[in-house]
Design an enzyme around this catalytic site. Structure first.
Site, PDB file in Angstrom:
ATOM      1  N   TYR A   1       0.623  -6.926  10.155  1.00 11.12           N
ATOM      2  CA  TYR A   1      -0.549  -6.431   9.435  1.00 11.12           C
ATOM      3  C   TYR A   1      -1.461  -5.635  10.382  1.00 11.12           C
ATOM      4  O   TYR A   1      -1.929  -4.538  10.066  1.00 11.12           O
ATOM      5  CB  TYR A   1      -1.322  -7.610   8.815  1.00 11.12           C
ATOM      6  CG  TYR A   1      -2.296  -7.171   7.757  1.00 11.12           C
ATOM      7  CD1 TYR A   1      -1.940  -7.172   6.424  1.00 11.12           C
ATOM      8  CD2 TYR A   1      -3.568  -6.722   8.098  1.00 11.12           C
ATOM      9  CE1 TYR A   1      -2.823  -6.745   5.446  1.00 11.12           C
ATOM     10  CE2 TYR A   1      -4.455  -6.296   7.142  1.00 11.12           C
ATOM     11  CZ  TYR A   1      -4.080  -6.310   5.814  1.00 11.12           C
ATOM     12  OH  TYR A   1      -4.968  -5.870   4.858  1.00 11.12           O
TER      13      TYR A   1
ATOM     14  N   HIS B   1     -11.071  -1.941   7.687  1.00 10.29           N
ATOM     15  CA  HIS B   1     -10.420  -0.703   8.056  1.00 10.29           C
ATOM     16  C   HIS B   1     -10.843   0.476   7.198  1.00 10.29           C
ATOM     17  O   HIS B   1     -10.240   1.551   7.284  1.00 10.29           O
ATOM     18  CB  HIS B   1      -8.890  -0.899   7.974  1.00 10.29           C
ATOM     19  CG  HIS B   1      -8.357  -1.006   6.566  1.00 10.29           C
ATOM     20  ND1 HIS B   1      -7.341  -0.190   6.134  1.00 10.29           N
ATOM     21  CD2 HIS B   1      -8.706  -1.749   5.481  1.00 10.29           C
ATOM     22  CE1 HIS B   1      -7.041  -0.458   4.889  1.00 10.29           C
ATOM     23  NE2 HIS B   1      -7.857  -1.399   4.471  1.00 10.29           N
TER      24      HIS B   1
ATOM     25  N   ASP C   1      -6.429  -2.902  -3.981  1.00 12.28           N
ATOM     26  CA  ASP C   1      -5.820  -4.237  -3.989  1.00 12.28           C
ATOM     27  C   ASP C   1      -6.889  -5.314  -4.101  1.00 12.28           C
ATOM     28  O   ASP C   1      -6.583  -6.475  -4.395  1.00 12.28           O
ATOM     29  CB  ASP C   1      -4.925  -4.475  -2.762  1.00 12.28           C
ATOM     30  CG  ASP C   1      -5.590  -4.117  -1.451  1.00 12.28           C
ATOM     31  OD1 ASP C   1      -6.493  -3.267  -1.448  1.00 12.28           O
ATOM     32  OD2 ASP C   1      -5.209  -4.695  -0.416  1.00 12.28           O
TER      33      ASP C   1
ATOM     34  N   ASP D   1      -9.920  -7.822   4.602  1.00 10.33           N
ATOM     35  CA  ASP D   1      -8.638  -7.470   5.231  1.00 10.33           C
ATOM     36  C   ASP D   1      -8.522  -8.013   6.661  1.00 10.33           C
ATOM     37  O   ASP D   1      -7.407  -8.177   7.176  1.00 10.33           O
ATOM     38  CB  ASP D   1      -8.460  -5.944   5.276  1.00 10.33           C
ATOM     39  CG  ASP D   1      -7.993  -5.382   3.943  1.00 10.33           C
ATOM     40  OD1 ASP D   1      -7.275  -6.089   3.221  1.00 10.33           O
ATOM     41  OD2 ASP D   1      -8.343  -4.234   3.631  1.00 10.33           O
TER      42      ASP D   1
ATOM     43  N   HIS E   1       0.805  -1.221   0.000  1.00 13.11           N
ATOM     44  CA  HIS E   1       0.000   0.000   0.000  1.00 13.11           C
ATOM     45  C   HIS E   1       0.844   1.280   0.000  1.00 13.11           C
ATOM     46  O   HIS E   1       0.334   2.361   0.316  1.00 13.11           O
ATOM     47  CB  HIS E   1      -0.975   0.030   1.186  1.00 13.11           C
ATOM     48  CG  HIS E   1      -2.083  -0.979   1.054  1.00 13.11           C
ATOM     49  ND1 HIS E   1      -1.932  -2.192   0.449  1.00 13.11           N
ATOM     50  CD2 HIS E   1      -3.374  -0.946   1.477  1.00 13.11           C
ATOM     51  CE1 HIS E   1      -3.056  -2.867   0.481  1.00 13.11           C
ATOM     52  NE2 HIS E   1      -3.962  -2.133   1.097  1.00 13.11           N
TER      53      HIS E   1
ATOM     54  N   GLU F   1     -10.942  -0.997  -1.711  1.00 11.48           N
ATOM     55  CA  GLU F   1      -9.563  -0.535  -1.881  1.00 11.48           C
ATOM     56  C   GLU F   1      -8.987  -1.287  -3.085  1.00 11.48           C
ATOM     57  O   GLU F   1      -9.364  -2.431  -3.374  1.00 11.48           O
ATOM     58  CB  GLU F   1      -8.738  -0.783  -0.608  1.00 11.48           C
ATOM     59  CG  GLU F   1      -7.423  -0.032  -0.653  1.00 11.48           C
ATOM     60  CD  GLU F   1      -6.748   0.129   0.723  1.00 11.48           C
ATOM     61  OE1 GLU F   1      -7.153  -0.546   1.680  1.00 11.48           O
ATOM     62  OE2 GLU F   1      -5.806   0.954   0.806  1.00 11.48           O
TER      63      GLU F   1
ATOM     64  N   HIS G   1      -5.808 -11.445   2.185  1.00  9.82           N
ATOM     65  CA  HIS G   1      -4.341 -11.428   2.087  1.00  9.82           C
ATOM     66  C   HIS G   1      -3.795 -12.607   2.873  1.00  9.82           C
ATOM     67  O   HIS G   1      -4.192 -12.840   4.023  1.00  9.82           O
ATOM     68  CB  HIS G   1      -3.748 -10.153   2.694  1.00  9.82           C
ATOM     69  CG  HIS G   1      -4.159  -8.907   1.980  1.00  9.82           C
ATOM     70  ND1 HIS G   1      -3.724  -8.596   0.716  1.00  9.82           N
ATOM     71  CD2 HIS G   1      -4.976  -7.896   2.357  1.00  9.82           C
ATOM     72  CE1 HIS G   1      -4.255  -7.442   0.344  1.00  9.82           C
ATOM     73  NE2 HIS G   1      -5.027  -6.992   1.318  1.00  9.82           N
TER      74      HIS G   1
ATOM     75  N   HIS H   1     -14.896  -4.875  -0.067  1.00  7.61           N
ATOM     76  CA  HIS H   1     -14.110  -3.670   0.253  1.00  7.61           C
ATOM     77  C   HIS H   1     -13.525  -3.181  -1.061  1.00  7.61           C
ATOM     78  O   HIS H   1     -13.068  -3.985  -1.869  1.00  7.61           O
ATOM     79  CB  HIS H   1     -13.034  -4.085   1.274  1.00  7.61           C
ATOM     80  CG  HIS H   1     -11.953  -3.120   1.547  1.00  7.61           C
ATOM     81  ND1 HIS H   1     -12.134  -1.760   1.658  1.00  7.61           N
ATOM     82  CD2 HIS H   1     -10.616  -3.325   1.775  1.00  7.61           C
ATOM     83  CE1 HIS H   1     -10.972  -1.191   1.952  1.00  7.61           C
ATOM     84  NE2 HIS H   1     -10.044  -2.116   2.010  1.00  7.61           N
TER      85      HIS H   1
HETATM   86 FE1  FEO Z   1      -7.826  -2.365   2.578  1.00  5.03          FE
HETATM   87 FE2  FEO Z   1      -6.412  -5.182   1.431  1.00  5.03          FE
HETATM   88  O1  FEO Z   1      -7.071  -3.462   1.313  1.00  5.03           O
END
Ligand code: FEO
Length: 410
Positions: free
Chosen positions: A192, A146, A83, A165, A24, A81, A225, A79
């Protein structure tokens, strides 16, 4: 059974990023990472999340192994974001899905990041259930862990929780946690949590409780992840580790973070460490130079530390720039339940300890003692003052550990 099967007709179709080192753009990921996406083959073929844009082709190849991408009916975006949504526009173009599901806050993220003119989006609420045919997906509000849009998806019929996440780790060495070294996994989860989740730690107990209320059974926890938890032992392990990390009970370790110009502040750091060991040899001490340690590695080290001391010489009436960067980063992550101290050398005006004191105050880390300032070189009096600061910090940590024990037992 396909090697990427979670269970019958549910497959991992994500991408491994062995080369990612700057997760990130702000957090080291020395073991790489994965962007996990999942296909559920049911009456409605469903894709849960996607991957970073650079891994779009990899995801498509993995999808093709189990289903024709054009046959995807639903896409669940837990989510937005990038990624997890980096490949979204491409897969929507290919699949033309009947529906895209996201949270209410996710609508904003979707519309803000993509041309959604022709997309059929359905915002879902906490507790809402959709049918895929033989299976259902129920949605669980991620309580802003998050991002405001974060949610989790649960398949009751298979006991699978897609946690996005939450419970993630930057590990690229295995799809399943039972194939990953446990010590490495614990370090990766702390890394993390302390760099991504920590500002929202106060919501974690409620999220854990909501998860347990919302689900009948958990057979698999599948984050977006790193490795997937599929044994009861691993599921208990990750739930307990999250609870522990969120509580931030002070641990018997002290971090000493410093920067230095002509080595006086460095010598002070080591004397503070000596004082801590004089107070109690069982207190672990870790001394980290901000020149040699990335801000995210410092945050990971904080996971096991109940106290922190900062040292910087005065430079241009303030602290050195790398120390400013660490403090800015740490402040944003909002660590709790720590006690602190500061010290630093100077030649003329000596503002560094005042700046450090203010930074600790902004982070609500109480100082255990007046800062120690050293003019030019470390003399005998300065050495004793630093050792004394270490002793005082050690004692304050032991008291803090006791206090938090009591408050939890109360
Ligand atoms: Fe909040 Fe894995 O992105």
């Amino acid at each position: 059974m396909h090697p990427n099967s979670l269970t019958e007709n549910i497959y991992w179709v994500g991408a491994v990023d062995y080369d990612e080192r700057d997760f990130h753009g702000y957090s080291l990921s020395p073991r790489g990472t994965t962007y996990n996406a999942y296909i559920i083959k049911d009456t409605k073929v469903t894709l849960v999340d996607t991957v970073k844009d650079t891994k779009t082709e990899t995801m498509l190849e993995n999808i093709r192994e189990v289903v024709n991408p054009e046959d995807i009916d639903y896409i669940v975006c837990n989510h937005l974001e990038l990624d997890h949504a980096g490949a979204l526009a491409k897969i929507v173009e290919i699949a033309k899905p009947e529906k895209i599901f996201c949270s209410l806050a996710g609508l904003k993220s979707l519309n803000g990041q993509f041309d959604t003119t022709d997309w059929n989006i359905q915002a879902v609420r906490d507790g809402e259930i959709i049918s895929l045919g033989e299976r259902t997906i129920s949605f669980i509000d991620g309580l802003r862990i998050h991002w405001p849009d974060s949610m989790l998806s649960y398949i009751k019929e298979d006991g699978i929780l897609f946690s996005n996440d939450v419970f993630g780790q930057n590990i690229s060495s295995g799809i399943f946690a039972d194939g990953v070294d446990r010590a490495m996994m614990t370090h990766a989860v702390k890394e993390y949590f302390y760099n991504i989740v920590l500002p929202f730690a106060k919501h974690v107990p409620k999220l854990l409780s909501n998860i347990l209320k919302a689900v009948d059974t958990i057979s698999i926890i599948a984050p977006d992840h790193g490795a997937i938890f599929r044994t009861q032992e691993d599921i208990e392990y990750i739930l307990n580790l999250y609870k522990d990390l969120a509580e931030q009970k002070p641990k018997k370790k002290i971090l000493i973070i410093y920067d230095t110009m002509w080595h006086t502040t460095e010598k002070m750091a080591y004397q503070v460490g000596k004082g801590i060991k004089e107070c109690d040899p069982a207190i672990e001490v870790e001394i980290l130079s901000v020149k040699s340690n990335h801000h995210s590695a410092i945050m990971t080290a904080l996971a096991d530390s109940g106290a922190i001391a900062f040292g910087s010489p005065t430079h241009n009436n303030t602290i050195l720039p790398l120390m400013s960067a660490v403090l800015t980063y740490m402040k944003g992550l909002k660590p709790q339940n720590r006690v602190g101290a500061c010290f630093g050398s100077f030649g003329w005006s000596g503002e560094a300890t005042r700046v450090l004191t203010e930074a600790l105050s902004e982070m609500r880390i109480p100082l255990v003692s007046e800062p120690v300032k050293m003019l030019y070189c470390l003399d005998e009096y300065g050495t004793e003052s630093c050792i004394d600061l270490g002793r005082t910090l050690g004692k304050a940590l032991l008291e803090s550990i006791e206090k938090h024990k009591d408050s939890l037992n109360a």
